[in-house]
Write a protein that holds these residues in place. Sequence first.
Motif, PDB file in Angstrom:
ATOM      1  N   UNK A  47     -69.572 -36.421  14.587  1.00 15.29           N
ATOM      2  CA  UNK A  47     -70.062 -35.648  13.446  1.00 15.29           C
ATOM      3  C   UNK A  47     -70.556 -36.559  12.325  1.00 15.29           C
ATOM      4  N   UNK A  48     -69.950 -37.731  12.168  1.00 11.74           N
ATOM      5  CA  UNK A  48     -70.376 -38.644  11.101  1.00 11.74           C
ATOM      6  C   UNK A  48     -69.797 -40.027  11.354  1.00 11.74           C
ATOM      7  N   UNK A  49     -70.568 -41.030  11.061  1.00  9.10           N
ATOM      8  CA  UNK A  49     -70.050 -42.406  11.027  1.00  9.10           C
ATOM      9  C   UNK A  49     -70.246 -42.880   9.593  1.00  9.10           C
ATOM     10  N   UNK A  50     -69.292 -42.561   8.750  1.00 13.46           N
ATOM     11  CA  UNK A  50     -69.501 -42.657   7.305  1.00 13.46           C
ATOM     12  C   UNK A  50     -68.515 -43.568   6.589  1.00 13.46           C
ATOM     13  N   UNK A  51     -67.762 -44.326   7.374  1.00 13.90           N
ATOM     14  CA  UNK A  51     -66.853 -45.292   6.754  1.00 13.90           C
ATOM     15  C   UNK A  51     -67.228 -46.667   7.290  1.00 13.90           C
ATOM     16  N   UNK A  52     -67.652 -47.544   6.410  1.00 12.57           N
ATOM     17  CA  UNK A  52     -68.088 -48.868   6.841  1.00 12.57           C
ATOM     18  C   UNK A  52     -67.079 -49.920   6.400  1.00 12.57           C
ATOM     19  N   UNK A  69     -81.731 -36.181  19.086  1.00 12.79           N
ATOM     20  CA  UNK A  69     -81.897 -35.017  19.968  1.00 12.79           C
ATOM     21  C   UNK A  69     -81.642 -33.716  19.199  1.00 12.79           C
ATOM     22  N   UNK A  70     -80.573 -33.706  18.386  1.00 16.16           N
ATOM     23  CA  UNK A  70     -80.211 -32.457  17.727  1.00 16.16           C
ATOM     24  C   UNK A  70     -81.138 -32.118  16.556  1.00 16.16           C
ATOM     25  N   UNK A  71     -82.105 -32.974  16.286  1.00 16.01           N
ATOM     26  CA  UNK A  71     -83.124 -32.579  15.308  1.00 16.01           C
ATOM     27  C   UNK A  71     -83.849 -31.326  15.791  1.00 16.01           C
ATOM     28  N   UNK A  72     -83.980 -31.179  17.099  1.00 16.75           N
ATOM     29  CA  UNK A  72     -84.620 -29.987  17.682  1.00 16.75           C
ATOM     30  C   UNK A  72     -83.653 -29.207  18.582  1.00 16.75           C
ATOM     31  N   UNK A  73     -82.776 -29.913  19.262  1.00 16.07           N
ATOM     32  CA  UNK A  73     -81.832 -29.244  20.168  1.00 16.07           C
ATOM     33  C   UNK A  73     -80.544 -28.963  19.402  1.00 16.07           C
ATOM     34  N   UNK A  74     -80.583 -27.968  18.520  1.00 11.13           N
ATOM     35  CA  UNK A  74     -79.428 -27.697  17.681  1.00 11.13           C
ATOM     36  C   UNK A  74     -78.876 -26.301  17.903  1.00 11.13           C
ATOM     37  N   UNK A  75     -77.745 -26.045  17.232  1.00 11.22           N
ATOM     38  CA  UNK A  75     -77.113 -24.730  17.329  1.00 11.22           C
ATOM     39  C   UNK A  75     -76.400 -24.538  18.655  1.00 11.22           C
ATOM     40  N   UNK A  76     -75.954 -23.317  18.895  1.00 11.96           N
ATOM     41  CA  UNK A  76     -75.259 -23.011  20.135  1.00 11.96           C
ATOM     42  C   UNK A  76     -76.154 -23.102  21.353  1.00 11.96           C
ATOM     43  N   UNK A  77     -77.406 -22.787  21.162  1.00 13.86           N
ATOM     44  CA  UNK A  77     -78.353 -22.811  22.265  1.00 13.86           C
ATOM     45  C   UNK A  77     -78.822 -24.228  22.558  1.00 13.86           C
ATOM     46  N   UNK A  78     -78.537 -25.144  21.654  1.00  6.86           N
ATOM     47  CA  UNK A  78     -79.080 -26.498  21.718  1.00  6.86           C
ATOM     48  C   UNK A  78     -80.591 -26.460  21.879  1.00  6.86           C
ATOM     49  N   UNK A  79     -81.174 -25.604  21.102  1.00  4.74           N
ATOM     50  CA  UNK A  79     -82.627 -25.482  21.014  1.00  4.74           C
ATOM     51  C   UNK A  79     -82.961 -24.826  19.683  1.00  4.74           C
ATOM     52  N   UNK A  80     -83.998 -25.313  19.041  1.00  3.02           N
ATOM     53  CA  UNK A  80     -84.414 -24.688  17.783  1.00  3.02           C
ATOM     54  C   UNK A  80     -85.311 -23.483  18.025  1.00  3.02           C
ATOM     55  N   UNK A  81     -85.699 -23.269  19.280  1.00  2.51           N
ATOM     56  CA  UNK A  81     -86.589 -22.151  19.580  1.00  2.51           C
ATOM     57  C   UNK A  81     -87.968 -22.326  18.955  1.00  2.51           C
ATOM     58  N   UNK A 130     -77.177 -29.811   8.067  1.00  2.83           N
ATOM     59  CA  UNK A 130     -77.751 -29.684   9.407  1.00  2.83           C
ATOM     60  C   UNK A 130     -76.732 -29.906  10.524  1.00  2.83           C
ATOM     61  N   UNK A 131     -75.571 -30.459  10.178  1.00  5.37           N
ATOM     62  CA  UNK A 131     -74.614 -30.837  11.212  1.00  5.37           C
ATOM     63  C   UNK A 131     -74.995 -32.118  11.916  1.00  5.37           C
ATOM     64  N   UNK A 132     -75.807 -32.931  11.278  1.00  5.72           N
ATOM     65  CA  UNK A 132     -76.254 -34.177  11.903  1.00  5.72           C
ATOM     66  C   UNK A 132     -75.258 -35.303  11.622  1.00  5.72           C
ATOM     67  N   UNK A 133     -75.202 -36.223  12.556  1.00  8.30           N
ATOM     68  CA  UNK A 133     -74.539 -37.487  12.312  1.00  8.30           C
ATOM     69  C   UNK A 133     -75.391 -38.311  11.337  1.00  8.30           C
ATOM     70  N   UNK A 134     -74.740 -39.183  10.578  1.00  2.00           N
ATOM     71  CA  UNK A 134     -75.464 -39.990   9.573  1.00  2.00           C
ATOM     72  C   UNK A 134     -76.659 -40.724  10.180  1.00  2.00           C
ATOM     73  N   UNK A 135     -76.478 -41.143  11.452  1.00  2.00           N
ATOM     74  CA  UNK A 135     -77.513 -41.980  12.061  1.00  2.00           C
ATOM     75  C   UNK A 135     -78.733 -41.198  12.516  1.00  2.00           C
ATOM     76  N   UNK A 136     -78.766 -39.914  12.220  1.00  2.00           N
ATOM     77  CA  UNK A 136     -80.020 -39.192  12.400  1.00  2.00           C
ATOM     78  C   UNK A 136     -81.059 -39.761  11.427  1.00  2.00           C
TER      79      UNK A 136
END
Lengths: 422, 356
Positions: free
Chosen positions: A388-393, B226-238, A32-38
Amino acid sequence: MKRLTLLIVSALTLLVLLPEPSQAIPALARKYGFNCNMCHTSFTKLNDYGQRFRDNGYQQPGQEGLEKTVFETFPPISLRTSTGLMIMHEPDSKSTTSGFHLNGLDLLAAGVMHKNISFLMIYTPRIDEPRAGYASVGSMDPSQPGALESANLVFSNLVQDVLSLRVGRFEPGYQAISSKRSYYLLQPYEVYEFSTPGNNFVFADNQIGIEATGHFREGIKYAAGIVNGSGANPDNNNAKDLYANVSKTFGRGEGQSSGQRVGAFGYLGWVPTSLMVPFSGATGDGDGKINKSFYRIGGHASLNYNTFNLQALFMYGSDDKAIGPVRAVSQGKYHFTGGFGRLDWAALPNNRMVASAMFNWITPPDFDKSSRVRAISTLVRYYLGDWTAVNVALHGEYTYRETGYTTIAKQHQFAALLDFDF
Amino acid sequence: MQRSLFFLVILGSALLVALAWAENPQVPITESGVVAHGPVRVGNLPPVIAPADNPQTSAKILLGKKVYFDTRLSKDNTVSCATCHDPSKGWSDSGPTSKGINSQMGGRRSPPVVNAAHSRLQFWDGRAPTLEEQAKGPIQNPIEMGNTHDAMLRTLNDIPGYVTEFKSVFGTSPITVDQVAQAIAAFERTVVTTDSPFDRFVQGDVSALTPLEKQGLEIFNGKGHCSACHWGGQLSDGRFHNLGVEPIEPGKPDEGRRAVTKSERDFGAFKTPTIRDVAARAPYLHTGKEQTLEDVVRLYNRGGGPEDANLDPMMLPLGLSETEIKALVAFMTRAMTSTNPEVADVKPIPAAELPK
C-alpha cells in the motif's frame, strides 16, 4: 570560548543550509490507493508518471474530470518530517558537533477542486520550540520559521496540454531539477541556495506570481512566469521578474526515469538598491527604488539508463555592479558559475533502495573567492512499507564540503535519519 | 480549554465529511459512460447488481446458460457464445482473434465474459452500454454468428422446448430478441470470480500470497503503474487507452473507441481488460499478438508498442528489472486466478441436452 563559538556557528551554518523539506503528497496516493512509487521513483523524487501527474494539475494524465474532487474525498492532508542524528566534523579545528534533530515538518494538502482546477498548499510550522539556548547567536538559531511555502491554484489544460496556469506561491519552473524533491536531506543544491552580495534572490525559493506551462507531443515542454522575485510576501519593490525554461525529451518519458531530457533556462530580475522605509503600500509592499538587474542562465540535463539517472545543471549568474556593497571600479559586475551533477541509482524490487552521489560547485568572481564551494555528497535510502505504501525511509547521507579559496574550510557532514510521510 | 475546543471542532468536521462521503457511495457515470470516480484501490469485487428490468432468477439463469452454449443462434449452427467465450479458455478463446462462421477471423481478440458483469461498457470499444445490448451484437455480426435477429428468432420459436422455457421465465411468447439477450446476460452475471488468493490477501489472510506474489502486488500498485488503469475490484478502470500496439494488418490501424465517440482523442484506444483470471486467457491485448503475460509486461516496460500516434500519456517506460517482471507475472498468474467453484465448474451443455 573561541572554539565553542566556532562549533556553534558551524553547527548552525549546517542547519541553516539544510534544504527546505521536500514534497511528497501521500494524500494523493491515499485518494487513489496507489503505492508511493506510482508517482515517485522512490519518494521524494518524481518519476515520469508523477511528473506528468503534477504537470496535469494533480490529475491522471489524459483522465481529466474522471476522478473524485476534494469535496468527495477525505480531507487531503499529509504530513512529512524526518528525524535522526546529524554530525558535523571540521578537521582543521578538530571540532565535532552532533545532535538529534527534527528536520522540518511539512503540512501538505493537494487535490482537484473541479475538472482542471486544482490546488497545492504546504505549510511549514515553527519547530524550534523548545530549544537549547544559543546566547549571542541571534538569527542563526536552528529554526524552521513558520511559512506558507506553497499556496497555489492550477488551471490545467486551458489549451489541452499546451497551456496551464499556476497562480499563487509555487515552486517555479526555472528550477529545472527540483530541489523540493531531492533525495538529499542534508545537502542542498549549492547553486540554488547561493545568495550574491546585496541580492536577496535565492534560486531555490518559491515565488509568488503566475506561471504558464505546457507540453507538446514532440517532447518539448516550457514554463514561463512573472513573479515578485523576492519570494517574499509582501514584496520590497514594484519591479517584476521574468523567467522561462524550455526542455526537450528524446524518447518516451519525461526524463525523470526514462527518456533523455535537455533544456535551458533563464531568469531576469531586478532588485532595488534603495528601499523606502517604512514600507508604504496598502498591502505592505515596498516601492524600492533604483532597481538594478541581474540574471541567471543555464542548461540542464537528465539522462537515464535502466534505473540509473544522471541529472546535471549548470548556471551562470550576473548581478549589476550597483547591487551589493560598493566595490572597486576594476571589479565590475558580480559574475559566478555553479552547478551540480547527481547520479541516482534505484535498486531492489519496487525501488526499495536508492543510492546517489552528487557534486556541487560554485565559482564566484576573483574578488569574492571566499564564497567558492566544492561539495561531494553521497547517500543511501532504504524504504520500509508494504504494497500500500513504502513511506518510511532509512536515510544515511554524507557530504564533504570545502568553502573558500586561499583559506579552505573543510567540513564532514553526516546524517542518519528516518524520513517519513503519510 | 480553547485548544480542546479547537481540536473538537476539527475532529467533528472531519467526521462529518467522512460520514457524508461514506453515505454517498453512488458511482457517477460520465456522458461517455465511463466511471467518473476513480482510481480507487485494488480490492475485492462488490456484489453484482442486476438491472431493475432484468432481475436474476434461477430459471432465467439456467435458460441463459442453455442459450449461451447453443450453436443454433448462428446462421449455420456452428457458433455459439461459448465458441469465442469458452469457459475452458478463460471465457475467451485461443485467439489470436476470434473465429466465426465459415472460419472467418474477426478483427479483435475475444473479450472475456468472466466478470463482464462488472464492466460499465462492453466490447473492446465500449459500444454496448449493457450486457443485454452486448449479447445482441454477435448474433448479427457477419463474421461472428452471421445471422439476423429475425432468423435467429424463427429458429428459437421453432424449438418447442425453448418456447416453453422462455414463456415460463418471461411470461410471454413468442420469444423476442430482448428476452434472448436478457437470458444470456442473466447467465453472464453469474460468471463472476471473487475468490482468488489476492482476494483472500486483501481480506486479511497474509499467507494467501507467496513472498514473490506480494512483491508482485507491490510493483503492480507502484513502480509497474499497473493499477493506474487496472484499479478497483474489477482491476480495470473500464476506460479506454491507446497502448501503441501495432495493428493486425500493417498500415490498417484499428480506430478503437473513436468509432463510438468520434473523438480523435480516442483513436486507437481500447477498453482496459480485467486482470482477474488473466492467466487463463492467453494470448493478450485486443490484437492477441502478445503470447504470454511476460510479453505483455515487457511491452509495458518499453512504454507501449511502437505506434506513437495518440499514445496514451500514461504509457511510459517502467524500468522494471527481470526480478520485478518475474514477480509481477507471478502475481498475475496464481494470485489473480480464482477458485470460485460455481464458475470453475461450468461445463458446456451438450447439444443433446439443449431444448428440442
